[in-house]
Scaffold this active site. Structure first.
Site, short mmCIF file in Angstrom:
data_model
loop_
_atom_site.label_atom_id
_atom_site.label_comp_id
_atom_site.label_asym_id
_atom_site.label_seq_id
_atom_site.Cartn_x
_atom_site.Cartn_y
_atom_site.Cartn_z
N LYS A 1 -33.49 71.08 -98.95
CA LYS A 1 -34.07 70.08 -99.86
C LYS A 1 -35.52 70.46 -100.18
CE LYS A 1 -35.30 67.28 -95.82
NZ LYS A 1 -34.88 66.14 -94.96
N TYR B 1 -68.59 70.70 -103.87
CA TYR B 1 -68.97 69.34 -104.24
C TYR B 1 -69.60 68.58 -103.08
CZ TYR B 1 -65.94 69.97 -108.35
OH TYR B 1 -65.37 70.41 -109.51
C1 LIG Z 1 -34.67 66.72 -93.70
C2 LIG Z 1 -33.49 66.35 -92.92
C3 LIG Z 1 -32.97 67.22 -91.93
C4 LIG Z 1 -33.69 68.45 -91.46
O1 LIG Z 1 -34.67 68.08 -90.52
P1 LIG Z 1 -35.56 69.18 -89.77
O2 LIG Z 1 -36.40 68.38 -88.86
O3 LIG Z 1 -36.37 69.84 -90.84
O4 LIG Z 1 -34.64 70.12 -89.10
C5 LIG Z 1 -31.78 66.88 -91.34
N1 LIG Z 1 -31.12 65.75 -91.67
C6 LIG Z 1 -31.61 64.87 -92.58
C7 LIG Z 1 -30.84 63.63 -92.88
C8 LIG Z 1 -32.81 65.14 -93.23
O5 LIG Z 1 -33.28 64.26 -94.11
#
Ligand SMILES: *Cc1c(COP(=O)(O)O)cnc(C)c1O
Length: 374
Positions: A39, A266
């Site tokens: 994702k 800045y």
């Molecule tokens: C993002 C996510 C993961 C992965 O989690 P990590 O801590 O990056 O391994 C797994 N399951 C769900 C439902 C997520 O939203």
């Protein structure tokens, strides 16, 4: 490290070999089927390349938040099973179904919309999500039996195929995670009693996959770990046998010699203590360098390690390098693999009061990704 190509201000090198190796390592460690989580553009690494590298390393499935992310993977030529679990209110799942995208189901309404997207010869793949305490989505315990029974009925008439049951852990403490896991086991039993007993059950993300063996259940959803970063505050990538896949670097865009007392960036939050050299690094908060890391973020230039001087601006920040020889065009490494001398993404996270996940994921679109394989 190869030099920055001429004309490049900044870039993120993505080591796809590291992603494949991390998956291979974690698959062996957990002795489980791996759903690689890609994702948010593969946590900033590029979703299609991250997916391809993870599959190369032995992942058999992919996970994303949104259906749009799954469709983008399909357009990118990825044909492995993909599940999306954060579904838009009221969305039609016809396009997802057509692309063979599986849906993480948290409500009866979502289940019905999934079934409505089935075609005569193809049921829609679903993973029923059970809420074990995180307070996000997932089917609540009081609705679970009813939704699972309806899924069983829809499966019998060819509208859906229940591919998996899943949940997600808080990582609040091992006891909290064990309590959530116990609830999940109860839910698995209830689902079986109404005729839903898919092979896949998954609850562990990287944290639990490594630290809570009983949560592996033969299938783990791995995000941060496949990118070579640690989900633990007290253990580094190397401690876990992982290789950070992303290196963010820039070319020094300007150098000037200034006297003592010269203001920097800045607000003049930093003033030079003595005659010194200032190097301009052309990457700023628009590129994902946290402004909260002003005065704190680490960089490596040649053999030297320095800290951001003064405020991080939208496009750039300044480093006070003293008498260290630095020239326009020199490589500045913001973060990468610390075993190769780069600062760690975790150091930027500490500097900004956040986590390594956010550091890599927020690297912006003005930072071209360049795929490498070490
Ligand atoms: C993002 C996510 C993961 C992965 O989690 P990590 O801590 O990056 O391994 C797994 N399951 C769900 C439902 C997520 O939203």
């Amino acid at each position: 490290m190869t030099a920055l190509p001429a004309g490049v201000l900044r870039e993120a090198l993505v080591d796809v070999g590291a992603i494949a190796a991390n998956v291979r390592h974690l698959r062996r460690l957990t002795d489980s089927e791996v759903i690689a989580v890609v994702k948010a553009d593969g946590y900033g690494h590029g979703a299609v390349r991250a997916a391809a590298a993870a599959l190369e390393g032995g992942a058999t499935r992919l996970g994303v938040a949104e259906v749009g992310e799954a469709l983008a993977l399909r357009r990118g030529g990825i044909s492995a099973p993909i599940v999306a679990w954060l579904l838009a209110p009221g969305a039609s799942f016809v396009e997802a179904a057509g692309a063979g995208v599986e849906l993480g189901i948290s409500t009866m309404d979502q289940l019905n919309r999934a079934a409505a997207a089935a075609t005569a010869d193809r049921p829609v793949g679903v993973h029923l999500k059970f809420e074990t305490g995180l307070g996000r989505n997932g089917i609540p315990p009081e609705d679970w039996r009813m939704v699972a029974a309806e899924a069983a009925r829809l499966e019998r008439i060819g509208k859906v195929r229940v591919v998996g049951l899943f949940s997600h852990l808080s990582n609040a403490s091992p006891d909290d995670d064990r309590a959530a896991l116990a609830l999940f086991h109860e839910a698995i039993g209830v689902a079986a009693s109404v005729g839903v007993a898919p092979r896949l059950r998954h609850i562990a993300a990287t944290h639990a996959a490594i630290d809570l063996p009983e949560a592996r259940l033969g299938c783990v959803r791995l995000g941060i770990g496949i990118y070579g970063l640690s989900p633990f505050a007290d253990r580094s990538s190397a401690d876990l046998g992982l290789r950070p896949a992303m290196t963010v670097r820039a070319a020094v865009a300007a150098v000037r010699r200034v006297p003592a007392g010269h203001g920097v960036s800045y607000g003049y939050d930093h003033r030079t203590a003595r005659e010194t050299t200032l190097a301009l690094v052309p990457v700023g908060y628009a590129d994902g360098v946290p402004r909260q890391a002003s005065g704190l973020g680490p960089v490596r230039i040649g053999s030297g390690r320095f800290t951001v001087a003064g405020r991080v601006a939208m496009d750039q920040f300044v480093v006070d390098v003293g008498d260290h020889p630095v020239a326009v065009g020199d490589e500045v490494v913001l973060f990468g693999d610390p075993t190769l001398g780069a600062p760690a993404a975790d150091e930027w996270a500490d500097a900004a009061g956040t986590i390594n996940y956010e550091i890599v994921t927020r690297i912006g679109p003005r930072v071209p990704r360049r795929q490498v394989s070490a």
